[in-house]
Motif scaffolding. Structure first.
Motif, PDB file in Angstrom:
ATOM      1  N   ALA A  40      -4.376  -6.807  -5.500  1.00 49.53           N
ATOM      2  CA  ALA A  40      -3.151  -6.489  -6.235  1.00 49.53           C
ATOM      3  C   ALA A  40      -1.919  -7.112  -5.598  1.00 49.53           C
ATOM      4  O   ALA A  40      -0.947  -7.434  -6.294  1.00 49.53           O
ATOM      5  N   HIS A  41      -1.954  -7.302  -4.288  1.00 51.29           N
ATOM      6  CA  HIS A  41      -0.794  -7.853  -3.583  1.00 51.29           C
ATOM      7  C   HIS A  41      -1.004  -9.302  -3.139  1.00 51.29           C
ATOM      8  O   HIS A  41      -0.167  -9.861  -2.429  1.00 51.29           O
ATOM      9  N   ASP A  67       2.027   1.798  -3.411  1.00 56.25           N
ATOM     10  CA  ASP A  67       0.923   2.265  -4.241  1.00 56.25           C
ATOM     11  C   ASP A  67       0.666   3.758  -4.060  1.00 56.25           C
ATOM     12  O   ASP A  67       0.432   4.477  -5.040  1.00 56.25           O
ATOM     13  N   ARG A  84      -6.765  -3.174  -3.770  1.00 54.19           N
ATOM     14  CA  ARG A  84      -5.380  -3.132  -3.280  1.00 54.19           C
ATOM     15  C   ARG A  84      -4.973  -4.481  -2.696  1.00 54.19           C
ATOM     16  O   ARG A  84      -3.850  -4.950  -2.895  1.00 54.19           O
ATOM     17  N   ARG A 101      -0.309   7.422 -11.664  1.00 52.21           N
ATOM     18  CA  ARG A 101      -1.146   6.283 -11.289  1.00 52.21           C
ATOM     19  C   ARG A 101      -2.260   6.717 -10.325  1.00 52.21           C
ATOM     20  O   ARG A 101      -2.080   7.622  -9.507  1.00 52.21           O
ATOM     21  N   ILE A 155       3.971   0.538 -11.810  1.00 51.50           N
ATOM     22  CA  ILE A 155       4.052   0.562 -10.357  1.00 51.50           C
ATOM     23  C   ILE A 155       4.464   1.938  -9.867  1.00 51.50           C
ATOM     24  O   ILE A 155       3.961   2.435  -8.861  1.00 51.50           O
ATOM     25  N   SER A 208      11.387  -2.730  -3.778  1.00 53.29           N
ATOM     26  CA  SER A 208      10.414  -1.819  -4.377  1.00 53.29           C
ATOM     27  C   SER A 208      11.089  -0.557  -4.909  1.00 53.29           C
ATOM     28  O   SER A 208      10.654   0.019  -5.916  1.00 53.29           O
ATOM     29  N   VAL A 264       0.838  -1.202   0.000  1.00 55.43           N
ATOM     30  CA  VAL A 264       0.000   0.000   0.000  1.00 55.43           C
ATOM     31  C   VAL A 264       0.874   1.254   0.000  1.00 55.43           C
ATOM     32  O   VAL A 264       0.588   2.229  -0.711  1.00 55.43           O
ATOM     33  N   THR A 314      -3.525   5.373  -7.770  1.00 56.63           N
ATOM     34  CA  THR A 314      -3.425   5.048  -6.340  1.00 56.63           C
ATOM     35  C   THR A 314      -2.615   6.069  -5.538  1.00 56.63           C
ATOM     36  O   THR A 314      -2.528   5.953  -4.319  1.00 56.63           O
TER      37      THR A 314
END
Length: 490
Positions: free
Chosen positions: A342-343, A75, A339, A285, A280, A123, A72, A287
């Motif tokens: 997505a993970h 995101d 969310r 994006r 990502i 990440s 999160v 998010t």
């Protein structure tokens, strides 16, 4: 017999995954089940497995909610400035990228938790590695070694276990070891420099604009450092410096020694993943939550602070953190479900691997193989080595912390080594310090749940990571041991 079967089980597992004859999850389940039958205790397999799962269930829960939490945070854009800073430092130079990976992993490791370290490091770095067509196993290997050296912090686990097992003060163990550990960390950074030079020679050097898919000289927007609107357009390579590498457009021509094939025919490093990595960190994006940036930063700092202070169990902290992060950033239920979905793949892969590892550790411990292996090795130490038991402990810590959990090593083997050393006048403090040497390799052990976070998020095969990392991590451990002997610490 148990000793032979124990080593045979470990060897069989490693061979199968390194040769890619079986997936790690399947090997972690099937191999110990077969050896449990060979030992003659097949009827107890269920008990061993349930006990192993019970011991690792809190770790699996922690990883599940930690992945959701940091997913999160990725995101909503919490780590976007970190990526911008790394890009500015690295300047699309593969050597700087690899060194930056080591430094970032070492800094983030200050929180004492390998899983969070790997989540943040991967990440932040994996989009850059993919855009530059760099070998992802170099990233996972360097991150694991840097975290392994830093894992010796008193709140990281091994030092606390050694102190508890031998009834010593953690500060008395750790503080004198700082010079040796510093040498180990410098060695990892130096190794990252060498590996980065190999990648530079293989790939050449890009300009920052080329790495981001923009023409040279085009003005650099504030957020263009993250992602690229033209993600599908492979950047052109800039001619490598004299003496280094080939000039190519698009993908690399081939791997350097010590790296794996990452050509564009490989699905893991193909254009689809380039597109995915750009999405990502796409500055547009949906998010992103820029207005909540400082709230998310404060929440993360508070979470890591409570984690270090051990105010609550780590699984509980991440469970609460994930719930708060989802509720505040995505107040609408459909967004929250999106969310989580997505993970979900990462959550399933990592938690499934942890429970599979519980089968391996449950059988290894329940059948008594670990205990017999330890006693056999300790008993095989010649009496003449008695006055050098600290050195013996340091050497044995390298394979032992790889083939078994830290709990098994520090509570099962270190006390035996300390007792043998005491008979020859070796201080328990020296034994405790020497027992920390193997942590650089330990973090890549198939029995460490955090390593599955690392390879899972990077989409690197565990066997590839193992083949690449083991030799360098073992060498790092030997460097720490040598520095400890040189400084008179061990």
């Amino acid at each position: 017999m148990l000793t032979i079967l124990g080593f045979g089980m470990i060897a069989t597992f490693l061979v199968l995954i390194m040769l890619k004859k079986m997936s790690p999850m399947a090997a972690l389940v099937i191999v110990p089940a077969l050896f449990c039958v060979l030992v003659g205790k097949g009827s107890h397999l269920g008990d061993y497995v349930l006990k192993g799962i019970g011991s690792l269930a809190p770790t699996a829960a922690m990883l599940m909610f930690a992945i959701v939490y940091f997913g999160v945070m990725i995101d909503v854009g919490l780590f976007d400035p970190i990526v911008r800073g790394i890009l500015r430092f690295c300047k699309a130079d593969p050597m700087r990228v690899v060194v930056g990976t080591a430094v970032l992993a070492a800094i983030v490791s200050l929180d004492g938790d390998g899983s969070t370290t790997f989540m943040i490091t991967v990440s932040a770095m994996v989009p850059l590695y993919r855009r530059l067509k760099m070998s992802l196993v170099i990233m996972t290997g360097v991150a694991a070694m840097a975290n392994g050296v830093m894992n010796t912090l008193p709140w990281g686990g091994p030092t606390a276990r050694a102190a508890t097992a031998l009834k010593l003060d953690a500060g008395d163990i750790f503080i004198p070891m700082i010079p040796a550990l510093a040498v180990g960390l410098l060695f990892v950074i130096g190794l990252a420099y060498v590996l980065g030079l190999r990648e530079r020679k293989r790939l050449g050097v890009l300009t920052l604009e080329q790495a981001l898919g923009r023409p040279d000289g085009e003005p650099e927007p504030e957020q263009a450092l993250i992602g690229s609107a033209g993600a599908g357009n492979a950047p052109a390579r800039k001619t490598a410096p004299a003496g280094g590498g080939s000039t190519a457009s698009g993908a690399a021509t081939g791997p350097a020694d010590g790296s794996l094939d990452e050509n564009q025919d490989d699905a893991r490093a193909g254009s689809q993943e380039d597109d995915a990595s750009s999405e990502i960190l796409d500055p547009r994006r949906a998010t992103l939550r820029p207005r909540l940036y400082w709230f998310n930063a404060a929440l993360t700092v508070a979470l890591l602070t409570l984690l270090i202070l051990q105010t609550l169990p780590i699984p509980v902290l991440f469970l609460l953190g994930a719930a708060i992060a989802l509720t505040v950033n995505f107040p609408h239920m459909p967004d929250q479900k999106a969310r989580i979905a997505a993970h979900a793949e990462n959550v399933l892969n990592v938690s499934g691997m942890v429970f599979a590892a519980a089968v391996f550790t449950g059988v290894l411990t329940g059948t008594g193989m670990v205990e017999e292996m330890a006693r056999t090795v300790v008993d095989s130490v010649p009496d003449a080595m008695g006055p050098h038991m600290a050195l013996v402990t340091g050497v044995l810590s390298i394979p032992f912390t790889y083939f078994m959990s830290n709990d098994g090593f520090y509570f099962g083997i270190v006390p035996i080594l300390a007792e043998a050393g005491a008979a020859h006048g070796v201080s328990p403090l020296e034994i405790a310090r020497a027992s920390l040497v193997g942590q650089a390799l330990h973090m890549s052990s198939p029995l460490v749940p955090a390593v599955y976070v690392l390879v899972g998020m990077a989409k690197v095969e565990f066997g590839d990571h193992t083949r690449f990392t083991v030799k360098w991590a073992a060498l790092t451990s030997l460097v720490v041991l040598g520095a400890g002997l040189l400084f008179g610490i061990i």
